[in-house]
Scaffold this motif. Structure first.
Motif, PDB file in Angstrom:
ATOM      1  N   SER A  14      51.403  47.297  30.211  1.00 33.00           N
ATOM      2  CA  SER A  14      52.270  47.933  31.203  1.00 33.00           C
ATOM      3  C   SER A  14      51.742  47.618  32.600  1.00 33.00           C
ATOM      4  O   SER A  14      50.786  46.854  32.771  1.00 33.00           O
ATOM      5  CB  SER A  14      52.338  49.447  30.972  1.00 33.00           C
ATOM      6  OG  SER A  14      51.059  50.031  31.177  1.00 33.00           O
ATOM      7  N   THR A  15      52.359  48.227  33.601  1.00 32.89           N
ATOM      8  CA  THR A  15      52.012  47.970  34.995  1.00 32.89           C
ATOM      9  C   THR A  15      50.589  48.442  35.299  1.00 32.89           C
ATOM     10  O   THR A  15      50.168  49.513  34.877  1.00 32.89           O
ATOM     11  CB  THR A  15      52.999  48.687  35.921  1.00 32.89           C
ATOM     12  OG1 THR A  15      54.311  48.178  35.673  1.00 32.89           O
ATOM     13  CG2 THR A  15      52.653  48.469  37.385  1.00 32.89           C
ATOM     14  N   ILE A  16      49.864  47.621  36.070  1.00 29.25           N
ATOM     15  CA  ILE A  16      48.516  47.961  36.529  1.00 29.25           C
ATOM     16  C   ILE A  16      48.644  48.639  37.892  1.00 29.25           C
ATOM     17  O   ILE A  16      49.218  48.074  38.816  1.00 29.25           O
ATOM     18  CB  ILE A  16      47.632  46.714  36.646  1.00 29.25           C
ATOM     19  CG1 ILE A  16      47.601  45.937  35.325  1.00 29.25           C
ATOM     20  CG2 ILE A  16      46.236  47.092  37.106  1.00 29.25           C
ATOM     21  CD1 ILE A  16      46.895  46.626  34.220  1.00 29.25           C
ATOM     22  N   PHE A  17      48.084  49.847  38.038  1.00 31.21           N
ATOM     23  CA  PHE A  17      48.169  50.524  39.329  1.00 31.21           C
ATOM     24  C   PHE A  17      46.807  50.701  40.009  1.00 31.21           C
ATOM     25  O   PHE A  17      46.750  51.119  41.160  1.00 31.21           O
ATOM     26  CB  PHE A  17      48.840  51.895  39.185  1.00 31.21           C
ATOM     27  CG  PHE A  17      48.018  52.942  38.489  1.00 31.21           C
ATOM     28  CD1 PHE A  17      47.148  53.764  39.188  1.00 31.21           C
ATOM     29  CD2 PHE A  17      48.121  53.119  37.124  1.00 31.21           C
ATOM     30  CE1 PHE A  17      46.396  54.721  38.548  1.00 31.21           C
ATOM     31  CE2 PHE A  17      47.377  54.076  36.466  1.00 31.21           C
ATOM     32  CZ  PHE A  17      46.512  54.880  37.189  1.00 31.21           C
ATOM     33  N   LYS A  18      45.685  50.350  39.318  1.00 28.84           N
ATOM     34  CA  LYS A  18      44.366  50.464  39.942  1.00 28.84           C
ATOM     35  C   LYS A  18      43.401  49.520  39.235  1.00 28.84           C
ATOM     36  O   LYS A  18      43.370  49.467  37.994  1.00 28.84           O
ATOM     37  CB  LYS A  18      43.841  51.908  39.846  1.00 28.84           C
ATOM     38  CG  LYS A  18      42.537  52.178  40.590  1.00 28.84           C
ATOM     39  CD  LYS A  18      42.733  52.129  42.075  1.00 28.84           C
ATOM     40  CE  LYS A  18      41.481  52.518  42.853  1.00 28.84           C
ATOM     41  NZ  LYS A  18      41.100  53.934  42.675  1.00 28.84           N
ATOM     42  N   VAL A  19      42.639  48.744  40.027  1.00 32.28           N
ATOM     43  CA  VAL A  19      41.586  47.893  39.485  1.00 32.28           C
ATOM     44  C   VAL A  19      40.301  48.214  40.241  1.00 32.28           C
ATOM     45  O   VAL A  19      40.319  48.457  41.447  1.00 32.28           O
ATOM     46  CB  VAL A  19      41.920  46.395  39.608  1.00 32.28           C
ATOM     47  CG1 VAL A  19      42.980  45.989  38.616  1.00 32.28           C
ATOM     48  CG2 VAL A  19      42.344  46.035  41.019  1.00 32.28           C
ATOM     49  N   GLU A  20      39.166  48.222  39.505  1.00 30.53           N
ATOM     50  CA  GLU A  20      37.868  48.547  40.079  1.00 30.53           C
ATOM     51  C   GLU A  20      36.803  47.687  39.421  1.00 30.53           C
ATOM     52  O   GLU A  20      36.789  47.523  38.193  1.00 30.53           O
ATOM     53  CB  GLU A  20      37.525  50.029  39.866  1.00 30.53           C
ATOM     54  CG  GLU A  20      38.272  50.993  40.767  1.00 30.53           C
ATOM     55  CD  GLU A  20      37.715  50.999  42.188  1.00 30.53           C
ATOM     56  OE1 GLU A  20      36.536  50.652  42.367  1.00 30.53           O
ATOM     57  OE2 GLU A  20      38.472  51.336  43.108  1.00 30.53           O
ATOM     58  N   TYR A  21      35.897  47.117  40.242  1.00 27.13           N
ATOM     59  CA  TYR A  21      34.751  46.378  39.734  1.00 27.13           C
ATOM     60  C   TYR A  21      33.585  47.336  39.506  1.00 27.13           C
ATOM     61  O   TYR A  21      33.388  48.291  40.256  1.00 27.13           O
ATOM     62  CB  TYR A  21      34.320  45.298  40.713  1.00 27.13           C
ATOM     63  CG  TYR A  21      34.989  43.961  40.483  1.00 27.13           C
ATOM     64  CD1 TYR A  21      34.637  43.152  39.401  1.00 27.13           C
ATOM     65  CD2 TYR A  21      35.966  43.496  41.352  1.00 27.13           C
ATOM     66  CE1 TYR A  21      35.243  41.931  39.191  1.00 27.13           C
ATOM     67  CE2 TYR A  21      36.581  42.267  41.151  1.00 27.13           C
ATOM     68  CZ  TYR A  21      36.202  41.494  40.065  1.00 27.13           C
ATOM     69  OH  TYR A  21      36.806  40.277  39.853  1.00 27.13           O
ATOM     70  N   CYS A  22      32.785  47.044  38.464  1.00 27.73           N
ATOM     71  CA  CYS A  22      31.553  47.780  38.246  1.00 27.73           C
ATOM     72  C   CYS A  22      30.520  47.373  39.296  1.00 27.73           C
ATOM     73  O   CYS A  22      30.755  46.480  40.099  1.00 27.73           O
ATOM     74  CB  CYS A  22      31.026  47.526  36.838  1.00 27.73           C
ATOM     75  SG  CYS A  22      32.109  48.180  35.549  1.00 27.73           S
ATOM     76  N   ALA A  23      29.354  48.010  39.252  1.00 24.55           N
ATOM     77  CA  ALA A  23      28.392  47.871  40.346  1.00 24.55           C
ATOM     78  C   ALA A  23      27.972  46.433  40.570  1.00 24.55           C
ATOM     79  O   ALA A  23      27.920  45.960  41.691  1.00 24.55           O
ATOM     80  CB  ALA A  23      27.167  48.741  40.051  1.00 24.55           C
ATOM     81  N   LYS A  24      27.695  45.674  39.523  1.00 27.30           N
ATOM     82  CA  LYS A  24      27.241  44.288  39.654  1.00 27.30           C
ATOM     83  C   LYS A  24      28.320  43.282  39.257  1.00 27.30           C
ATOM     84  O   LYS A  24      28.021  42.130  38.951  1.00 27.30           O
ATOM     85  CB  LYS A  24      25.995  44.070  38.783  1.00 27.30           C
ATOM     86  CG  LYS A  24      24.807  44.935  39.189  1.00 27.30           C
ATOM     87  CD  LYS A  24      24.351  44.627  40.590  1.00 27.30           C
ATOM     88  CE  LYS A  24      23.150  45.485  40.975  1.00 27.30           C
ATOM     89  NZ  LYS A  24      22.708  45.230  42.361  1.00 27.30           N
ATOM     90  N   ASP A  25      29.572  43.704  39.251  1.00 23.59           N
ATOM     91  CA  ASP A  25      30.724  42.837  38.973  1.00 23.59           C
ATOM     92  C   ASP A  25      30.709  42.263  37.557  1.00 23.59           C
ATOM     93  O   ASP A  25      31.353  41.245  37.298  1.00 23.59           O
ATOM     94  CB  ASP A  25      30.801  41.682  39.977  1.00 23.59           C
ATOM     95  CG  ASP A  25      31.017  42.164  41.392  1.00 23.59           C
ATOM     96  OD1 ASP A  25      31.546  43.277  41.542  1.00 23.59           O
ATOM     97  OD2 ASP A  25      30.665  41.445  42.333  1.00 23.59           O
ATOM     98  N   SER A  26      29.967  42.879  36.652  1.00 23.03           N
ATOM     99  CA  SER A  26      29.942  42.360  35.285  1.00 23.03           C
ATOM    100  C   SER A  26      31.215  42.698  34.524  1.00 23.03           C
ATOM    101  O   SER A  26      31.591  41.966  33.597  1.00 23.03           O
ATOM    102  CB  SER A  26      28.727  42.912  34.540  1.00 23.03           C
ATOM    103  OG  SER A  26      28.734  44.332  34.563  1.00 23.03           O
ATOM    104  N   PHE A  27      31.883  43.786  34.903  1.00 25.22           N
ATOM    105  CA  PHE A  27      33.110  44.187  34.233  1.00 25.22           C
ATOM    106  C   PHE A  27      34.142  44.586  35.287  1.00 25.22           C
ATOM    107  O   PHE A  27      33.790  44.981  36.405  1.00 25.22           O
ATOM    108  CB  PHE A  27      32.877  45.353  33.264  1.00 25.22           C
ATOM    109  CG  PHE A  27      32.074  44.989  32.048  1.00 25.22           C
ATOM    110  CD1 PHE A  27      32.682  44.462  30.931  1.00 25.22           C
ATOM    111  CD2 PHE A  27      30.701  45.167  32.034  1.00 25.22           C
ATOM    112  CE1 PHE A  27      31.949  44.123  29.813  1.00 25.22           C
ATOM    113  CE2 PHE A  27      29.942  44.833  30.925  1.00 25.22           C
ATOM    114  CZ  PHE A  27      30.576  44.306  29.807  1.00 25.22           C
ATOM    115  N   LEU A  28      35.404  44.471  34.893  1.00 25.28           N
ATOM    116  CA  LEU A  28      36.525  44.879  35.738  1.00 25.28           C
ATOM    117  C   LEU A  28      37.365  45.875  34.958  1.00 25.28           C
ATOM    118  O   LEU A  28      37.816  45.574  33.845  1.00 25.28           O
ATOM    119  CB  LEU A  28      37.366  43.669  36.146  1.00 25.28           C
ATOM    120  CG  LEU A  28      38.630  43.961  36.948  1.00 25.28           C
ATOM    121  CD1 LEU A  28      38.278  44.511  38.324  1.00 25.28           C
ATOM    122  CD2 LEU A  28      39.491  42.715  37.088  1.00 25.28           C
TER     123      LEU A  28
END
Length: 566
Positions: free
Chosen positions: A115-129
């Motif tokens: 479905s539609t994505i309304f928020k994306v956030e990177y973890c502290a060291k960019d290892s996961f999204l």
């Protein structure tokens, strides 16, 4: 320190006074939906309600830099924490993409969300999204393999309304729902650490404390600002606000917290006294969608990307030296939280927080002469610099090898060597050993370095006049051919790995296409069989009707006889 807020336009204020610094109106229609700072706090990416995402600069004055035209119908965007080159964007069609600012094209595609994505956030060291979907799922993507690692859902809830990753701990993500439930996961173990019915209405936003790994702040439409301790699983403070809050963010120092209200007001609170805001200023005339503090990471020789005037050109790499920040003081805020009318005089315990980017001189830190080392700090004023000490040691060793100069400078050199050796043994030598004496016929004997006494003086160390000659380390020499072979091997391995991944993807896609074709063929066969059955049943009905009302020879003879009688 700046704080940015978005509604129909973007506004940047000074924290905590609220003095307006910049105002920016996007050329796109409608209100802004998402905002994100770059890692050095010089760029912002904006996502409007309709139109392409936009990158702007806020160095000296605010100005437009670039439109991201390659991604249609974006809904949210976020800069990576470790670089300002890449931006992750979510779309209404469920696509999660990585946009490369330098090459100005889409670098990677993540698996499509349902479905539609309304928020994306990177973890502290960019290892996961992490990506929050409108169907209530939270998808976790691996930033290295670009695959879907996990999928989470809040317990006792079918929705998700807020998402946040911890700014320093790379394994924690939190989310809130329209049912008022707040949950936190450990993505390394894929376990739900805690969940709580924090609010009686929709959770509008959540944020982690930057100086505590177990403190989370949440707000909701029930006009409540709540602080939850994940380790003890209890709510410390709950404050009722005058209007419904819509956005919240912790100040990087961990003491201040900003809360945006439904009427466009921004309140600046001190977490040690939450009964009333320290400052309150008008941010916008309408509902504030998001507020976010400016990121400030100081690096030496950091690489920047400068956009040229020609929109077709790629941004150029520019080396911009920045001042090195050796330390940052922070205060444990949860221990000082107080909701009474008077703030008690509690002594503040100041600690120095060091990060990988704010490390200062790595050599000084390695030998223990930084401001954090208590042993080095106690005798800092009396110690010479490292370069001076090394020069003295080298000079003493050179003088010791000369017989003519040994008898002349023996007392002074020995005293200098004792002083330098005492300092180096306390700081440089990892195993805390020094040489007591040296004799070619005997082995070298070592003993532990005596610890400093209360008055900061070391006991006298007796050494023999003869100083050992230190062997110089041979430099490791590697031929160019070995370098070439090493690089070829690494490149081949990387290419082989990428080809294997590409082969697997193509294989899975072909298998998926073949399975779909088989399903379509089966559906076609089933429809043909149904048509044959219907035709056969229709023919049988006609046959039965013909048999019942058939006009044969006997029928004609009977009719003729009947007519003759008449």
């Amino acid at each position: 320190m700046y704080i940015a807020s978005i509604a129909n336009d973007l506004k940047i204020h000074v924290w905590p006074s609220g003095q307006l610094v910049h105002t920016y109106k996007s050329s796109a229609q409608g209100c802004l939906k998402s905002i994100s700072w770059s890692k050095d706090g010089s760029w912002l990416v904006l996502v409007p309600n309709k139109g392409a995402a936009e990158i702007i600069s806020v160095r000296d004055n605010i100005k437009h830099l670039h439109f991201i035209q390659d991604i249609q119908q974006p809904t949210c965007a976020v800069f990576q924490n470790t670089t300002k080159r890449n931006i992750a964007l979510g779309t209404t069609t469920g696509m999660v993409l990585i946009y490369d600012i330098k090459s100005r094209n889409i670098r990677k595609h993540f698996p499509r969300a349902p479905s539609t994505i309304f928020k994306v956030e990177y973890c502290a060291k960019d290892s996961f999204l992490a990506a929050a979907c409108e169907n209530g799922e939270i998808l976790l993507y691996n930033s290295v393999t670009y695959n879907l690692s996990a999928s989470y859902k809040l317990p006792n809830s079918k929705t998700v309304s807020a998402l946040c990753c911890h700014p320093s701990r790379r394994n924690l993500i939190g989310a809130g729902s329209h049912e008022g439930i707040v949950g936190v996961w450990d993505i390394h173990t894929n376990k739900l650490i805690c969940h709580n019915q924090a609010h009686a209405a929709t959770v509008t936003d959540i944020t982690f404390s930057p100086i505590r790994g177990d403190l989370i702040a949440t707000i909701g439409y029930d006009r409540k600002l709540a602080f939850y301790d994940m380790s003890q699983k209890v709510s410390h403070v709950q404050t009722i606000l005058e209007k419904s809050p819509t956005a919240v963010d912790f100040c990087p120092d961990g003491i201040g917290i900003a809360v945006a209200l439904q009427d466009g007001t921004i309140n600046a609170y001190d977490t040690r006294q939450l009964n009333e805001p320290l400052y309150s200023f008008k941010g916008h005339n309408t509902l504030i969608k998001q507020i976010i503090f400016q990121k400030k990471f100081f690096e030496n020789n950091s690489v920047d990307y400068a956009f040229s005037n020609d929109s077709n050109d790629s941004p150029e790499e520019v080396s911009t030296p920045r001042a090195a920040e050796t330390s940052r003081q922070s205060i444990d805020s949860i221990g000082h939280m107080f909701c009474g009318d008077v703030l008690p005089d509690i002594p503040e315990v100041q600690t120095e927080v060091f990060s990988d980017l704010d490390a200062g001189d790595s050599f000084i830190d390695a030998i223990g002469l930084n401001s954090n080392n208590a042993t080095a700090n106690s005798a800092r004023d009396s110690l010479p610099s490292i370069s001076e000490g090394i020069k003295k040691v080298s000079q003493i060793l050179e003088d010791s090898t000369r017989p003519s100069s040994l008898s002349k400078s023996r007392p002074e050199s020995i005293t200098q060597f004792q002083d330098v050796q005492r300092r180096i043994s306390d700081t440089i030598l990892p195993n805390k050993v020094i040489f007591q004496s040296y004799n070619p016929l005997d082995t070298i004997k070592a003993q532990s370095t005596p610890k400093l006494t209360i008055d900061g003086k070391c006991p006298n160390i007796e050494i023999s006049p003869t100083v050992p000659i230190l062997a110089k380390e041979n430099n490791l020499r590697v031929d160019a051919s070995e370098h070439e072979k090493m690089i070829q091997t690494i490149v081949r391995q990387e290419i082989k790995t990428e080809l294997q991944i590409f082969h697997q993807q193509i294989k899975y896609e072909l298998m998926d296409v073949a399975a779909q074709m088989r399903r379509h063929m089966l559906d076609l066969h089933m429809s043909i069989i149904k048509e044959f059955v219907q035709m056969e049943s229709a023919l049988n009905k006609l046959k039965d009707m013909y048999n019942e009302n058939a006009f044969g020879d006997d029928c004609l003879v009977k009719d003729n006889i009947a007519w003759r009688k008449h």
